[in-house]
Enzyme design. Sequence first.
Site, PDB file in Angstrom:
ATOM      1  N   PRO A   2       0.875  -1.374  -0.360  1.00 60.58           N
ATOM      2  CA  PRO A   2       0.097  -0.333  -0.034  1.00 60.58           C
ATOM      3  C   PRO A   2       0.696   1.290   0.281  1.00 60.58           C
ATOM      4  CG  PRO A   2      -0.403  -1.446   1.296  1.00 60.58           C
ATOM      5  CD  PRO A   2      -0.053  -1.959   0.947  1.00 60.58           C
ATOM      6  N   GLU A   3       0.389   2.733  -0.861  1.00 55.47           N
ATOM      7  CA  GLU A   3       1.002   3.427  -1.052  1.00 55.47           C
ATOM      8  C   GLU A   3       0.156   4.493  -0.513  1.00 55.47           C
ATOM      9  OE1 GLU A   3       2.821   3.138  -4.716  1.00 55.47           O
ATOM     10  OE2 GLU A   3       3.422   1.672  -4.618  1.00 55.47           O
ATOM     11  N   LYS A  58       3.474   6.688   3.815  1.00 56.89           N
ATOM     12  CA  LYS A  58       2.500   5.035   4.350  1.00 56.89           C
ATOM     13  C   LYS A  58       2.199   4.970   5.165  1.00 56.89           C
ATOM     14  CE  LYS A  58       5.371   3.942   0.096  1.00 56.89           C
ATOM     15  NZ  LYS A  58       6.474   2.556  -0.064  1.00 56.89           N
ATOM     16  N   ARG A 259      13.469  -2.417  -9.462  1.00 60.74           N
ATOM     17  CA  ARG A 259      12.769  -2.467  -9.417  1.00 60.74           C
ATOM     18  C   ARG A 259      11.851  -2.787 -10.126  1.00 60.74           C
ATOM     19  NH1 ARG A 259      11.112   0.023  -5.117  1.00 60.74           N
ATOM     20  NH2 ARG A 259      11.824   0.427  -2.986  1.00 60.74           N
TER      21      ARG A 259
END
Length: 269
Positions: A2-3, A58, A259
Amino acid sequence: MPELPEMETYRQQLAPLIQGVPITGVEVTRPKSLNVEPEQFAQLLRGNRILQINRRAKHLLFILATGELLVLHLMLGGWMYVGSDEDKPDRTFQVTIHFGAKSLYFIGLRLGYLHVHLPEEAEAIFKKLGPEPLQADFTFERFRQTLQGKRGNLKVTLVDQSVISGIGNCYSDEICFYAQLLPTRKINDLSEEELQRLYQSMRTVLLEAIRYGGYMESPLYAGDRLTGGFDSRCRVYDREGEPCVRCGHPLVFEEVSSRKCFYCANCQA
Ligand SMILES: [Zn+2]
């Protein structure tokens, strides 16, 4: 993971459900998720109330009536549910906080945590975090100053919590796509106009994601129609091979500075 938009959605939706409601009990099956002994945690919470829920990057901050803060980071795989014995998910709960008949369940807290802090510790916990991208005083001028002298590419810089906080793998890709910039572009090679586009895209994408409830798959409560609404609106994230919504070219997946990175090689430049 979750961001910012997912945590902001949690914050907004949790407040009317649990704010001000007396805590009647606590269960902890994974003491490692806490920074105090489970008994101490239960003692602090029982009879206490959450007066306010704030968000920083976050993290969620639950502010207790007695002044202490509970600092939550869901990390990878963590999520929450508010409900009762009847409708709770068939999962293991690392921490459960009971509010009479309803409970707040913490699920998948393997790397995530719920830590107790004194109010005066808050500043120290968050001192390494960069500015909030949606804060009113984070103007384009401040954005430009923040990025000044940065040598990394867009992907690495956008997800660096010490530069700007709250953005992770998903929204960095979405922001680059919206700005029509390749995630591999170097920050210090961007023109003034491109920087402007990046700033506007960051705001537009994050605000849109909050409006549509972020991309989390699991609803927060039975009948929750908001959470996860942005998942189907993601334009590039996790869409390798699908046609670009802007130009039809198949989207590319690539590791950028180790990434996960999704983008359109045709209309992002
Ligand atoms: Zn495209």
